[in-house]
Design a protein around this motif. Sequence first.
Motif, PDB file in Angstrom:
ATOM      1  N   MET A 190       0.771  -1.125   0.025  1.00 11.22           N
ATOM      2  CA  MET A 190      -0.125   0.102   0.184  1.00 11.22           C
ATOM      3  C   MET A 190       0.895   1.094  -0.056  1.00 11.22           C
ATOM      4  SD  MET A 190      -2.877   1.441  -0.166  1.00 11.22           S
ATOM      5  CE  MET A 190      -4.232   0.461   0.150  1.00 11.22           C
ATOM      6  N   ILE A 191       1.875   1.387   0.648  1.00  7.82           N
ATOM      7  CA  ILE A 191       2.840   2.341   0.922  1.00  7.82           C
ATOM      8  C   ILE A 191       3.326   2.753  -0.590  1.00  7.82           C
ATOM      9  CG2 ILE A 191       5.019   3.185   1.656  1.00  7.82           C
ATOM     10  CD1 ILE A 191       4.260   1.814   4.302  1.00  7.82           C
ATOM     11  N   GLY A 192       3.889   1.547  -1.204  1.00 10.04           N
ATOM     12  CA  GLY A 192       4.465   1.761  -2.581  1.00 10.04           C
ATOM     13  C   GLY A 192       3.284   2.279  -3.710  1.00 10.04           C
ATOM     14  N   LEU A 193       2.154   1.628  -3.510  1.00 12.70           N
ATOM     15  CA  LEU A 193       1.003   2.047  -4.447  1.00 12.70           C
ATOM     16  C   LEU A 193       0.613   3.639  -3.994  1.00 12.70           C
ATOM     17  CD1 LEU A 193      -1.388   1.653  -6.439  1.00 12.70           C
ATOM     18  CD2 LEU A 193      -2.829   0.845  -4.374  1.00 12.70           C
ATOM     19  N   PHE A 227      -2.670  18.785  -6.961  1.00  9.41           N
ATOM     20  CA  PHE A 227      -1.992  19.098  -5.698  1.00  9.41           C
ATOM     21  C   PHE A 227      -2.988  18.291  -4.710  1.00  9.41           C
ATOM     22  CE2 PHE A 227      -1.377  21.797  -2.028  1.00  9.41           C
ATOM     23  CZ  PHE A 227      -0.336  21.587  -1.600  1.00  9.41           C
ATOM     24  N   ARG A 228      -3.956  18.537  -4.652  1.00  8.84           N
ATOM     25  CA  ARG A 228      -5.009  18.048  -3.344  1.00  8.84           C
ATOM     26  C   ARG A 228      -4.889  16.357  -3.410  1.00  8.84           C
ATOM     27  NH1 ARG A 228     -10.728  21.501  -4.674  1.00  8.84           N
ATOM     28  NH2 ARG A 228      -9.981  23.391  -3.772  1.00  8.84           N
ATOM     29  N   ASN A 229      -4.708  15.916  -4.289  1.00  8.24           N
ATOM     30  CA  ASN A 229      -4.598  14.231  -4.509  1.00  8.24           C
ATOM     31  C   ASN A 229      -3.335  13.888  -3.933  1.00  8.24           C
ATOM     32  OD1 ASN A 229      -7.401  12.859  -5.642  1.00  8.24           O
ATOM     33  ND2 ASN A 229      -6.837  14.719  -6.794  1.00  8.24           N
ATOM     34  N   VAL A 230      -2.226  14.556  -4.175  1.00  5.49           N
ATOM     35  CA  VAL A 230      -0.921  14.239  -3.865  1.00  5.49           C
ATOM     36  C   VAL A 230      -0.826  14.546  -2.276  1.00  5.49           C
ATOM     37  CG1 VAL A 230       1.506  14.907  -3.894  1.00  5.49           C
ATOM     38  CG2 VAL A 230       0.152  14.692  -5.860  1.00  5.49           C
ATOM     39  N   THR A 273       8.079  13.821  -1.409  1.00  5.02           N
ATOM     40  CA  THR A 273       8.407  15.351  -1.522  1.00  5.02           C
ATOM     41  C   THR A 273       8.624  15.894  -2.969  1.00  5.02           C
ATOM     42  OG1 THR A 273      10.737  14.887  -1.206  1.00  5.02           O
ATOM     43  CG2 THR A 273       9.344  15.293   0.930  1.00  5.02           C
ATOM     44  N   SER A 274       9.238  15.065  -3.846  1.00  2.43           N
ATOM     45  CA  SER A 274       9.388  15.478  -5.165  1.00  2.43           C
ATOM     46  C   SER A 274       8.103  15.398  -6.053  1.00  2.43           C
ATOM     47  CB  SER A 274      10.255  14.389  -5.941  1.00  2.43           C
ATOM     48  OG  SER A 274      10.252  14.773  -7.184  1.00  2.43           O
ATOM     49  N   ALA A 275       6.994  14.670  -5.643  1.00  2.00           N
ATOM     50  CA  ALA A 275       5.751  14.722  -6.251  1.00  2.00           C
ATOM     51  C   ALA A 275       5.009  16.031  -5.742  1.00  2.00           C
ATOM     52  CB  ALA A 275       4.906  13.569  -5.867  1.00  2.00           C
ATOM     53  N   ILE A 276       5.060  16.293  -4.442  1.00  3.84           N
ATOM     54  CA  ILE A 276       4.347  17.384  -3.790  1.00  3.84           C
ATOM     55  C   ILE A 276       4.980  18.643  -4.292  1.00  3.84           C
ATOM     56  CG2 ILE A 276       5.430  17.869  -1.631  1.00  3.84           C
ATOM     57  CD1 ILE A 276       1.873  17.680  -2.193  1.00  3.84           C
ATOM     58  N   THR A 277       6.403  18.691  -4.377  1.00  2.00           N
ATOM     59  CA  THR A 277       6.774  19.810  -4.896  1.00  2.00           C
ATOM     60  C   THR A 277       6.713  20.052  -6.431  1.00  2.00           C
ATOM     61  OG1 THR A 277       8.627  19.285  -3.396  1.00  2.00           O
ATOM     62  CG2 THR A 277       9.187  20.905  -5.318  1.00  2.00           C
ATOM     63  N   HIS A 278       6.564  19.058  -7.162  1.00  2.00           N
ATOM     64  CA  HIS A 278       6.018  19.323  -8.666  1.00  2.00           C
ATOM     65  C   HIS A 278       4.753  19.601  -8.741  1.00  2.00           C
ATOM     66  CE1 HIS A 278       6.659  18.495 -12.950  1.00  2.00           C
ATOM     67  NE2 HIS A 278       5.437  17.944 -12.974  1.00  2.00           N
ATOM     68  N   ALA A 317       0.935   9.222  -6.071  1.00  2.00           N
ATOM     69  CA  ALA A 317       1.279  10.479  -5.812  1.00  2.00           C
ATOM     70  C   ALA A 317       2.079  11.095  -6.860  1.00  2.00           C
ATOM     71  CB  ALA A 317       2.149  10.932  -4.591  1.00  2.00           C
ATOM     72  N   THR A 318       2.949  10.322  -7.390  1.00  2.00           N
ATOM     73  CA  THR A 318       3.739  10.719  -8.567  1.00  2.00           C
ATOM     74  C   THR A 318       2.971  10.734  -9.851  1.00  2.00           C
ATOM     75  OG1 THR A 318       5.704   9.520  -7.780  1.00  2.00           O
ATOM     76  CG2 THR A 318       5.874  10.033  -9.854  1.00  2.00           C
ATOM     77  N   ALA A 319       1.964   9.894 -10.192  1.00  2.00           N
ATOM     78  CA  ALA A 319       1.081   9.855 -11.350  1.00  2.00           C
ATOM     79  C   ALA A 319       0.281  10.807 -11.080  1.00  2.00           C
ATOM     80  CB  ALA A 319       0.131   8.662 -11.279  1.00  2.00           C
ATOM     81  N   PHE A 320      -0.452  11.264  -9.906  1.00  2.00           N
ATOM     82  CA  PHE A 320      -1.249  12.508  -9.844  1.00  2.00           C
ATOM     83  C   PHE A 320      -0.260  13.863 -10.188  1.00  2.00           C
ATOM     84  CE2 PHE A 320      -4.582  10.149  -7.422  1.00  2.00           C
ATOM     85  CZ  PHE A 320      -5.447  10.670  -8.195  1.00  2.00           C
TER      86      PHE A 320
END
Length: 777
Positions: free
Chosen positions: A660-663, A683-686, A705-710, A668-671
């Motif tokens: 689940m953590i990996g999913l 941003f809301r879904n990440v 953090t890379s996903a939320i920053t992007h 997050a990266t996909a969103f």
Amino acid sequence: MPCSPPACRRAVQRCLFSPTDTVWISDDLLSQTFESFANTSKVCRRYGSYVPGPLEARRRLGKRRMAYTYQPTPTSPFPLNPFSPLWNLFGSEVDRTKFIWQAPTTPGEFPASTNTSTLEWLSGWLHVPQADTVEAVIDEPQTIAESSTIPTISTGVLSRADILSFRQSLRLSTQDESIQLCQELGERLKQNLLIGEVSNDILLQVFGLPFTGDIRKAISQSSMAEEQCSALYRAIWEGLSGCKVIRPSDFEVSTMDKFLHRLAEVCFTTEIQVIVTGLLGSLYNHQLQEMTRSITRLVQAWALGWGEQMDVPGSLAYPPINPELSAAKAEALVLQAEHSVAFIQSFLDTGEHTSISPNGINPFLAHDKVRQARENISQSIEFIDRAERVACPRESSIAALAGILEKLPQETNLAAEILQQCSQNIKHQLQLKPGTRNYLKGWRKGVIQRGWLSIIGQFKLKDDKLFKQTLPLLVPRDARIPQSVVSDILLEYWIAQGFLSNSHFISNVYKLIPQANRSLALLLSTINKYDGHCHFPTKSLLPILESIGRVNLLHDTLSQMKDLGVKLPTRLIGQALNRISWDNTKLAYNIYNLWLPMRADKEPIQLKDIRNLVLSMIGDPQFETSKIWEILRIPLYDTIPRHAWPGFTNDTKDHLSPQMIGLLTKMATAFAHSEVRHPRVAFRNVWNCIMHLRVRGAPVTAELTSAITHAGLTRPMISGKWLAQQRLEWNFALLEKAEGKEVVDIVDRIILQHRRSLVDEHEREKQRTSFPRGLSR
């Protein structure tokens, strides 16, 4: 006198079949037998002597007869060793394989010899003809010449000169005379083959193209020429199969190869099919391997022959079957089954809980009636199937060809190679355009396609790779094949693969459904009802539908199965979702909605099975993000008040699994990088992924953090928007915790430069849009 011991009698009376090894009864066995005979009496002891008296003389005489009888008999008149004796060279050898033991007799008791096997050519030399006989012999050619100008074929063993004479006679004869000549030649070939007096050279000439070409030229009507060629080949096969001296495998491979080539050129009637079945069954594996091309051509011609009008009742079947007799037997058995069922019904109505019912019906008798009813119904179905072979010759022909391919050697994959090559050729034949040679018109194309698909389905394979590779060749993705045809083919395939334990009964029940009403759902429902479950067929259904481009049928089939009350295990639904999610997200989501009402167990669906579905839904704009979180059963933290959030926990029991953590990390990266989602939505879904991980005690990694920053910083900066201070502080806190102060400083400088550029751009835009002071001239 007591009987002789059985060991000696069985050895003497044993029936030997050709070919066989030499059988010899040793002196030790005879001595042991004689001693057993002498010691048999319990009253007095017997003494034997080897002095050549009357008994010893008879014993030695019987021994000589046995030695003569069990001399090795050759299996072929053509010895492989040039120095071996020429057995049966003049046809006078006696067949000693059919020997029946008889007691030895004295020389005076032998019957008078009646052997009159003097050779005809030798008797002709020894006999001196009289004058009138000489005159008759001299006048005979003149009489023949006056009556007809066509030479006749001499009787006796065929030679090359006889074949040449036959071809010359065909050129000079009329059509009726040519037919008579073909019949005479076929009869002579049959008789010569029965006694093993036909060589490879003669058969090679008969199977040659010039020979058959002369027959077709002499007989103008193609149907009659075809019939005479078939009759000739039938006579040859009758001679080959009936010969006790030589077998088809004793001839050279080239001879049998040409025989198959000629059989492929005639119309594939049931008689020709019988010949092909027997011929291929009488050859060795290495011979079949060398004849791959001719067998492939023969199988292709057989399959293309289904395009002809074959559904004519009364044609010859193999084995020969009387349809009226089969139907009558089936009707009688059904009547007996009806009487048994009526008896059982009366037993059930009177009460089955007592040992003997009030009407005096014994339950044990009822049990016998049940067993008898089952046997009668099973036998009636067997007779109905026999009658169906005659009523539907095409179906019988398809089953016969499937049986031939199944008997080919499996070690060398000969059958698989032939199937692949024939599939390519038949595909090319079906794709011919109108106006080209050998174009198939109308219903013929569908009949051949349906028959060959049935062959592939009935062929037993070690795995299903060949079936999945061959099926797309004959079923293009844009082809519209009815579900009834697909279901019939899959039923044969599942039966051949052993997926059904009660296959015969299921097949007969499914055939009761009208052809127009058959479907995959009804087939799987029938299997589930009479076989207990339909797990294996359902599991193999999706790859097959994928190979022919009909995956959309899967949802319709599952939906109909749900209406019919069929239940499936959760793992089958999960495997289907995992397989088709990337190709057809909408179809996968609809199948997921069928999971709860169709599942046969209480197991939850595995995370690995919905992984691809969730990730594919992120990139599909027709799905709202709330449906994604509903599948995972994760709340949207921005839609509920903070006091309603689940409490932060450090308990290991409440921690998320590594899967689940990996999913969530991949989500997050996909969103963050999804182009179909608005930056604010991304941003809301990440943020929701990160919050769920933090609530469950999972660490925030650099990838998060890379996903939320992007999603929160990079995408707004690219679109030229101002970054809110509250978002910056929240992102900087995560960055500092996950990647350190240095990374935060670098990001801060980038943000500062971005803000300055936005301010400068705003000032320049303001100067361009401001009006100049004073009046313009």
